[in-house]
Design an enzyme around this catalytic site. Sequence first.
Site, PDB file in Angstrom:
ATOM      1  N   HIS A   1       0.813  -1.215   0.000  1.00  0.00           N
ATOM      2  CA  HIS A   1       0.000   0.000   0.000  1.00  0.00           C
ATOM      3  C   HIS A   1       0.844   1.261   0.000  1.00  0.00           C
ATOM      4  O   HIS A   1       0.341   2.340   0.333  1.00  0.00           O
ATOM      5  CB  HIS A   1      -0.941  -0.006   1.219  1.00  0.00           C
ATOM      6  CG  HIS A   1      -2.024  -1.038   1.099  1.00  0.00           C
ATOM      7  ND1 HIS A   1      -2.722  -1.493   2.193  1.00  0.00           N
ATOM      8  CD2 HIS A   1      -2.511  -1.708   0.031  1.00  0.00           C
ATOM      9  CE1 HIS A   1      -3.616  -2.399   1.797  1.00  0.00           C
ATOM     10  NE2 HIS A   1      -3.500  -2.547   0.494  1.00  0.00           N
TER      11      HIS A   1
ATOM     12  N   CYS B   1       5.874  11.426  -8.251  1.00  0.00           N
ATOM     13  CA  CYS B   1       5.485  12.487  -9.185  1.00  0.00           C
ATOM     14  C   CYS B   1       4.221  12.023  -9.906  1.00  0.00           C
ATOM     15  O   CYS B   1       4.187  10.940 -10.493  1.00  0.00           O
ATOM     16  CB  CYS B   1       6.609  12.731 -10.206  1.00  0.00           C
ATOM     17  SG  CYS B   1       6.103  13.812 -11.555  1.00  0.00           S
TER      18      CYS B   1
ATOM     19  N   ALA C   1       0.561  -8.891  19.393  1.00  0.00           N
ATOM     20  CA  ALA C   1       1.621  -9.441  18.532  1.00  0.00           C
ATOM     21  C   ALA C   1       2.960  -9.483  19.271  1.00  0.00           C
ATOM     22  O   ALA C   1       3.705 -10.454  19.153  1.00  0.00           O
ATOM     23  CB  ALA C   1       1.740  -8.586  17.272  1.00  0.00           C
TER      24      ALA C   1
END
Length: 249
Positions: A124, A132, A234
């Site tokens: 992602h 750009c 976690a």
Amino acid sequence: MTAHSSEHATTHRTHPHLPRRIVVLTGAGISAESGVRTFRDSDGLWENHRIEDVATPEAFERDATLVQNFYNARRAQLNDVHPNPAHRALASFEQQFPGEFLLVTQNVDDLHERAGSQHLLHMHGELKSARCSRTHNVYQQHTDITPDSRCPCCNTPTLRPHIVWFGEMPLFMDDIVQALEQCDLFLSIGTSGHVYPAAGFVEIASQAGAHTVEINLEPSRIKDNFAEHRYGKAGDVLPGYLQSLLDAQ
Ligand code: BV8
């Protein structure tokens, strides 16, 4: 049965197979203990905007400053947060594991690389990169992107965050799907299973015959697609689980 073989047998029962090709998917939950807000934490809201309304190309068209500030704030926060034991456990495991290992993250923070992870794909995008809008060249970006920020290629104010917005195609999908189709162990860590195509990865791995494990604070929306579940933070659960995989080698 000698002690060694019975011990091996016990270990083997914990891991009915010895993985050779592992794909790991992480989400916002693995960075939660570093102090990075998850999307569910904020009920998907930021400054009273739904994330899906701020993290889209349409939002950027509509109000570039609002969207740039959303990412400038999150990029700046990276200077104040650090990798946690879960990030470090993954990096250490990757160094010791004799088979093939790929870490795919939905996260846009830089905590996995700062913990030492090597074979890492940001599907992602990344807060510490800018793109750009004209050439799609990607550049390192450590400071705010402002209306005066100019890309090195066109020297015009066309820089956007190198982030995959809702409605945009995630990065490295061919490599990821190929790895999922060949893996024999798929670990999903700290993700709620809301966002596709990442939430569909477990099904690809399962269809390829991989063992699938969900490691999360609580059952995710896609919990039923996993063969095994380990719930807890976690930072508490992952180090022991990964060590048990190495012990079984
Ligand atoms: C695409 C960058 C098509 C931005 C992100 C209806 C149904 C199905 C799909 C859709 C739909 N409508 C629209 C879609 C598609 C859409 C989607 O899935 N929407 C959702 C909201 C329904 N997907 C897309 O748009 C994707 N693109 O489909 O393109 C296409 C096809 C062809 C050609 C062109 C385009 C793009 C999605 C990527 C969006 N960008 N990130 C940014 O970061 O600002 S997604 C973003 O949200 C994150 O990256 C992450 O992926 C996601 C949040 O998910 P999680 O990481 O799981 O975080 P969350 O907070 O939800 O959960 C945290 C979990 O951790 C919780 O379960 C919690 O219990 C746990 N936890 C908390 N603390 C701990 C913990 N676990 C362990 N330890 C702890 N301490």
